[in-house]
Write a protein that holds these residues in place. Sequence first.
Motif, PDB file in Angstrom:
ATOM      1  N   SER A 182       0.834  -1.195   0.000  1.00 50.11           N
ATOM      2  CA  SER A 182       0.000   0.000   0.000  1.00 50.11           C
ATOM      3  C   SER A 182       0.870   1.247   0.000  1.00 50.11           C
ATOM      4  CB  SER A 182      -0.906   0.025   1.232  1.00 50.11           C
ATOM      5  OG  SER A 182      -0.126   0.185   2.409  1.00 50.11           O
ATOM      6  N   ALA A 237      -4.253   7.728   8.401  1.00 49.95           N
ATOM      7  CA  ALA A 237      -2.962   7.148   8.784  1.00 49.95           C
ATOM      8  C   ALA A 237      -1.845   7.633   7.865  1.00 49.95           C
ATOM      9  CB  ALA A 237      -3.053   5.624   8.748  1.00 49.95           C
ATOM     10  N   LYS A 238      -2.129   7.756   6.563  1.00 46.42           N
ATOM     11  CA  LYS A 238      -1.100   8.225   5.627  1.00 46.42           C
ATOM     12  C   LYS A 238      -0.748   9.684   5.891  1.00 46.42           C
ATOM     13  CE  LYS A 238      -3.495   6.592   2.095  1.00 46.42           C
ATOM     14  NZ  LYS A 238      -3.950   6.186   0.740  1.00 46.42           N
ATOM     15  N   ARG A 250       0.666   3.490   2.198  1.00 44.57           N
ATOM     16  CA  ARG A 250       1.075   3.670   3.600  1.00 44.57           C
ATOM     17  C   ARG A 250       2.359   2.915   3.908  1.00 44.57           C
ATOM     18  NH1 ARG A 250      -2.813   1.867   8.628  1.00 44.57           N
ATOM     19  NH2 ARG A 250      -1.361   2.285  10.353  1.00 44.57           N
ATOM     20  N   GLU A 279      -7.341   4.667   6.467  1.00 45.55           N
ATOM     21  CA  GLU A 279      -6.059   4.649   5.770  1.00 45.55           C
ATOM     22  C   GLU A 279      -5.616   6.052   5.382  1.00 45.55           C
ATOM     23  OE1 GLU A 279      -3.645   2.187   4.746  1.00 45.55           O
ATOM     24  OE2 GLU A 279      -4.643   1.400   6.535  1.00 45.55           O
ATOM     25  N   GLU A 293       5.703   4.731   5.313  1.00 42.48           N
ATOM     26  CA  GLU A 293       6.261   4.352   6.615  1.00 42.48           C
ATOM     27  C   GLU A 293       7.644   3.722   6.510  1.00 42.48           C
ATOM     28  OE1 GLU A 293       3.159   1.971   8.347  1.00 42.48           O
ATOM     29  OE2 GLU A 293       2.081   3.744   9.101  1.00 42.48           O
ATOM     30  N   ALA A 342       1.314   9.799   9.062  1.00 41.55           N
ATOM     31  CA  ALA A 342       2.666   9.270   8.878  1.00 41.55           C
ATOM     32  C   ALA A 342       3.565  10.275   8.169  1.00 41.55           C
ATOM     33  CB  ALA A 342       2.609   7.968   8.092  1.00 41.55           C
TER      34      ALA A 342
END
Length: 277
Positions: free
Chosen positions: A110, A151-152, A112, A148, A116, A155
């Motif tokens: 992904s 979260a992206k 993400r 998601e 990361e 991050a």
Amino acid sequence: MNGHDAVLADLSLEISATDLPLVPTIAAHVQPGTRIHVTALGTESPDSRRATASELVAHGLTPVPHLAARRFTSPTELEDAVSGLAHASAQRSVFVIGGDPRRPAGPYSSARDLIESGVLARHHVADAGVGGYPEGHPDIPDEVLWAELAAKVSALEVQGISPSISTQVCFDADVLLAWVAELRQRHIWAPVRVGAPGPMGVARLLGFAKRVGIGSSAGLARKYGTSIGSMLGTAGPDEFLSAVQDGLDPRVHGDVSMHLFTFGGVRATLDWLAARP
């Protein structure tokens, strides 16, 4: 620039590596520093994307090369791709996507995962875009998409990289504006770039529309607001842009600008921009 062109003030365009010969023409038609995305097509090599990004830099534009996570076979391949962009001074802005393959070619399943990994921060990427889905995704539940996306963005911010969100093509201004409003309600305030197709043949535009569930020219006209007199004609995003601009409220929607996909050809999009009052 008229009132309905405010969302075009920070316009970005999307091209592919095959459009490299058109970079001087693009530079002559847009403002210096304009962000030009370079897609990550499976039929084009990292070298060709890097060459296109380098040419954009040479012409005073801001390249935004795409990094497709699932296409990278190893951390070394990803590192080489980003370091190659850095050597061409073309890594300051990137766009990170999962990519088309359902099965990852390597360790990144992904966008993400790629973010990361830390590779962007190591090579001094200043800002990175991620994708948004105003009309949903056929294979991913909405709540997973929202989680998601959050979260992206988080991050990237943790690594000191400024996030932005570019949406998939959306044909309905009301749906788009409601999605951006919900994004802000979820406390995600990254700038949003609204994805819309540049001018193209009506038959081709309808083909793209069918992919998001619009099955007829009448349905496309109703959602996208464009006048479709003949399948042999051309349709542009004028009415959609006007509807977005009319509905924008900075207190609700925050920072919103326009991203044009040049599906119908770079020259057609540049001619459309040049013809605007």
